[in-house]
Design an enzyme around this catalytic site. Structure first.
Site, PDB file in Angstrom:
ATOM      1  N   ARG A  50      37.679  36.358  57.695  1.00 25.41           N
ATOM      2  CA  ARG A  50      37.366  35.225  56.820  1.00 25.41           C
ATOM      3  C   ARG A  50      36.402  34.275  57.522  1.00 25.41           C
ATOM      4  O   ARG A  50      35.545  33.656  56.893  1.00 25.41           O
ATOM      5  CB  ARG A  50      38.654  34.483  56.419  1.00 25.41           C
ATOM      6  N   TYR A 102      19.981  28.584  35.033  1.00 30.05           N
ATOM      7  CA  TYR A 102      20.883  29.670  34.642  1.00 30.05           C
ATOM      8  C   TYR A 102      22.148  29.082  34.031  1.00 30.05           C
ATOM      9  O   TYR A 102      22.708  28.111  34.552  1.00 30.05           O
ATOM     10  CB  TYR A 102      21.204  30.521  35.873  1.00 30.05           C
ATOM     11  N   ASP A 173      16.906  27.194  43.955  1.00 26.90           N
ATOM     12  CA  ASP A 173      17.382  28.542  43.645  1.00 26.90           C
ATOM     13  C   ASP A 173      16.154  29.449  43.605  1.00 26.90           C
ATOM     14  O   ASP A 173      15.298  29.319  42.732  1.00 26.90           O
ATOM     15  CB  ASP A 173      18.108  28.542  42.297  1.00 26.90           C
TER      16      ASP A 173
END
Length: 383
Positions: A50, A102, A173
């Site tokens: 993790r 988006y 982005d």
């Protein structure tokens, strides 16, 4: 001298001349959750997957290299990446965001981030007054360029100058162009987001997301948050993205070549009312793209004359697939109204130009003759 981008898709400069991992050319999949230690204080450098995994670390180094960042973070999806990034802000913070984002990003901001008492102002960042929207509690500007799906182009350097004057983060982005065609950090951005599912992976076979930064403060915050929240990308998925990145350049070039030809073909069709592709000279963002990017990408959007024709096109394609997502080797056609932007309120969709007549195409690497032959047959059958 920095290696060329195609070389950096294949090789990390720090590993040149070495034969680690028994000389394996493909980086191994370290499919383990935990790691043994020789003794107290004698860590191998890894403790628990993790926190970090060697395969994920290799992928992060490659993506950071491609974007020119000091660090990259590989997450379980593009939306996981955006969600993680939002954790660097606190209740009461204000973010200026591109209006034509988006739909999943809008859904996150409006239903999760606002619940956490973040404030958003949506603007068309290619033409609206960003500086006029900055408030005392503004912390960041969040853009896509080109936007999804209307292909609006924002001037990254210009917005970066505004952000720096006011002490704001500029978040870009970069999914639509990939690091192969555009590097926002080199244009003044602080943080880059990718849906790695798309062009970086390139084969529609796994989900992934990335955050890349050249800001040490952001890097430190994100390293703490990613190990705490546990959204890091799994080893096998990291390996798939590493494999996909090896062919990023040749895929992007071929898809772009096809996209330009399809965009020009669509312009000649009587039922097509508008083609949105920044590689067309009449596109309002054409000159900005030439200045800040090395190409125009493989995404295009077009409007037909009626909703009935839009639906008939979607139902008639065969080799071209009617499907969500983008950036793979296969050509896909998407209906934003019911797919990618279904959760965006209708009035917002219409204001942004997304109508029931709007179709989005992710152009793949097929032979252009076959793509145009199918489109010709589909359009001939329109009633």
């Amino acid at each position: 001298m920095e290696r060329g981008i195609n070389t950096r898709c294949l090789h990390l400069e720090e590993t040149e001349g070495k034969t680690d991992n028994y000389g394996a050319l493909n980086y191994p999949i370290y499919q383990t959750a935990t790691y043994a230690h020789a003794g107290v204080g004698k860590s191998t450098g890894y403790d628990y997957s993790r926190l970090q995994n060697p395969t994920r670390e290799q992928l992060e180094k490659v993506v950071a290299s491609l974007e020119g960042g000091i660090d990259a973070f590989a997450l379980s999806s593009g939306m996981a990446a955006i969600t993680l990034l939002m954790e660097i802000f606190k209740p009461g913070d204000h973010i200026i965001a591109e209006a034509d984002l988006y739909g999943g990003s809008v859904r996150l901001f409006d239903n999760v981030s606002k619940k956490n008492r973040y404030e958003f102002t949506y603007l068309n960042c290619s033409r609206d007054d960003i500086e006029g929207a900055i408030k005392e509690n503004t912390k960041a500007v969040y853009i896509e360029t080109p936007t999804n799906p209307m292909m609006n182009v924002s001037d990254i350097s210009k917005i970066a100058e505004i952000a720096k004057r006011h002490g704001l983060y500029l978040i870009v982005d970069n999914t639509f162009l990939s690091p192969y065609f555009q590097n926002p950090l080199k244009l003044g951005a602080d943080i880059v987001i990718h849906s790695g599912t798309k062009f970086l992976g390139g084969h529609n076979d796994t989900l992934a997301g990335f955050i890349v930064t050249n800001n040490e403060e952001v890097q430190e915050k994100l390293r703490f948050i990613i190990k705490t929240t546990g959204a890091g990308l799994a080893p096998f998925d990291c390996w798939l993205i590493l494999r996909g990145i090896k062919t990023l350049g040749i895929r992007m070039e071929r898809s772009q070549e096809n996209a330009i030809k399809i965009a020009n073909w669509l312009k000649e069709q009587p039922v097509v009312k508008h083609v949105y592709y920044p590689g067309l000279q009449e596109h309002p963002g054409y000159e900005i793209m030439k200045k800040q990017a090395r190409g125009f990408g493989a995404m295009l959007t077009f409007d037909v004359d009626t909703e009935a024709h839009a639906l008939q096109i979607l139902e008639s394609v065969r080799m071209i697939k009617f499907a969500e997502s983008l950036g793979g080797v296969e050509t896909l056609i998407t209906y934003p109204t019911t797919q990618t932007h279904a959760d965006v309120p209708e009035e917002v969709r219409l204001k942004n130009g997304i109508t029931p007549c709007t179709l989005r195409v992710s152009v793949g690497i097929e032979d252009i003759e076959d793509l145009l032959a199918e489109l010709t047959e589909v359009f001939k059958g329109l009633k």
